[in-house]
Scaffold this motif. Structure first.
Motif, PDB file in Angstrom:
ATOM      1  N   ALA A   1      33.281  39.532  40.129  1.00  0.00           N
ATOM      2  CA  ALA A   1      33.983  38.607  41.042  1.00  0.00           C
ATOM      3  C   ALA A   1      34.670  37.498  40.244  1.00  0.00           C
ATOM      4  O   ALA A   1      35.784  37.082  40.562  1.00  0.00           O
TER       5      ALA A   1
ATOM      6  N   PRO B   1      37.476  40.105  36.868  1.00  0.00           N
ATOM      7  CA  PRO B   1      37.562  41.526  37.253  1.00  0.00           C
ATOM      8  C   PRO B   1      37.960  42.482  36.120  1.00  0.00           C
ATOM      9  O   PRO B   1      37.857  43.699  36.296  1.00  0.00           O
TER      10      PRO B   1
ATOM     11  N   GLN C   1      36.914  46.033  41.379  1.00  0.00           N
ATOM     12  CA  GLN C   1      36.605  45.311  42.606  1.00  0.00           C
ATOM     13  C   GLN C   1      35.367  45.936  43.227  1.00  0.00           C
ATOM     14  O   GLN C   1      35.131  47.142  43.080  1.00  0.00           O
TER      15      GLN C   1
END
Ligand SMILES: Cc1cc2nc3c(=O)[nH]c(=O)nc-3n(C[C@H](O)[C@H](O)[C@H](O)COP(=O)(O)O)c2cc1C
Length: 220
Positions: free
Chosen positions: A93, A96, A118
């Motif tokens: 988070a 990435p 992600q």
């Protein structure tokens, strides 16, 4: 020829069956995606369990083995599964950009993947990945305490009743809130193919404008 050490005698660049493909960047690209695809379904493939590298909050690298669960060449995407409470999820988070490292000893082939990750917890893709996860695989996600939490001793973290058996389907559903998929959009593939006759190293970079892979050779 007479000066060659005995170990080299009789070897040809094709002796392991893939050297030919690593003399051509286009063929190498095709071979890499084909191997990744096979590694998803073949649990014995050394590429089934790559190392995922993330960056921690203080900038240090963090590496761990994961199972490669899905490959979509057209989307340049790799799929992995993890516990949403695990450290890597927070790291992704915050940063990435990730790396994945594969090595196949028999094929003498190393692959370094760079991409953008992600994490998806809800949604159709996570749901279908969960639906396809076997009961035994689902069991890891039923642990009531987050992975990486300090423990008083050598513990499994699993609910006591599940320590020695597979969960029922209903029991396994307690793991669903902890289950997430990690999708890595690949932007760079760097291979190193080892051969006694000379290693070969190349890099394939995704060109978003030309919408294709640009290949370059590197000195190994
Ligand atoms: C062979 C093998 C396969 C593994 N597969 C996974 C996996 O698919 N997903 C996962 O999250 N962890 C997997 N692990 C555990 C991770 O290596 C790691 O210990 C765990 O995910 C915690 O990592 P983190 O604290 O850095 O997030 C596997 C470990 C091994 C040795």
């Amino acid at each position: 020829m007479g000066d060659e050490p005995p170990a080299v005698r009789g070897l040809t660049p094709d002796m392991d069956g893939c050297a030919g493909r690593y003399g051509d960047l286009k063929a190498a690209e095709g071979d890499i995606w084909a191997r990744l695809g096979r590694a998803v379904v073949d649990r014995r493939s050394p590429w089934h369990t790559p190392v995922l590298a993330t960056v921690t909050a203080d900038g240090a690298p963090a590496l761990r083995v994961l199972v490669l669960r899905g490959v979509a060449r057209a989307e340049r995407r790799l799929r992995l599964h993890t516990d949403i409470r695990s450290a890597k999820v927070g790291e992704i988070a915050a940063e990435p950009r990730v790396g994945l490292l594969f090595y196949d000893k028999a094929a003498k082939l190393q692959l370094r993947v760079s991409g953008t990750a992600q994490v998806a917890h809800d949604g159709a893709e996570a749901d279908s990945a969960w639906a396809a996860t076997r009961l035994f695989g689902r069991r890891c996600y039923t642990a009531p305490v987050a992975p990486g939490t300090p423990a008083p001793g050598p513990v499994s973290g699993l609910p006591a009743e599940l320590e020695h058996r597979e969960p029922t389907r209903e029991e396994s559903e307690t793991g669903r809130p902890n289950f997430a998929i990690v999708l890595v959009e690949v932007v760079r593939l760097e291979f190193l193919h080892l051969a006694v006759t000379g290693h070969r190293r190349g890099v394939l970079t995704w060109d978003p404008h030309g919408r294709g892979w640009e290949g370059r050779w590197l000195v190994p």
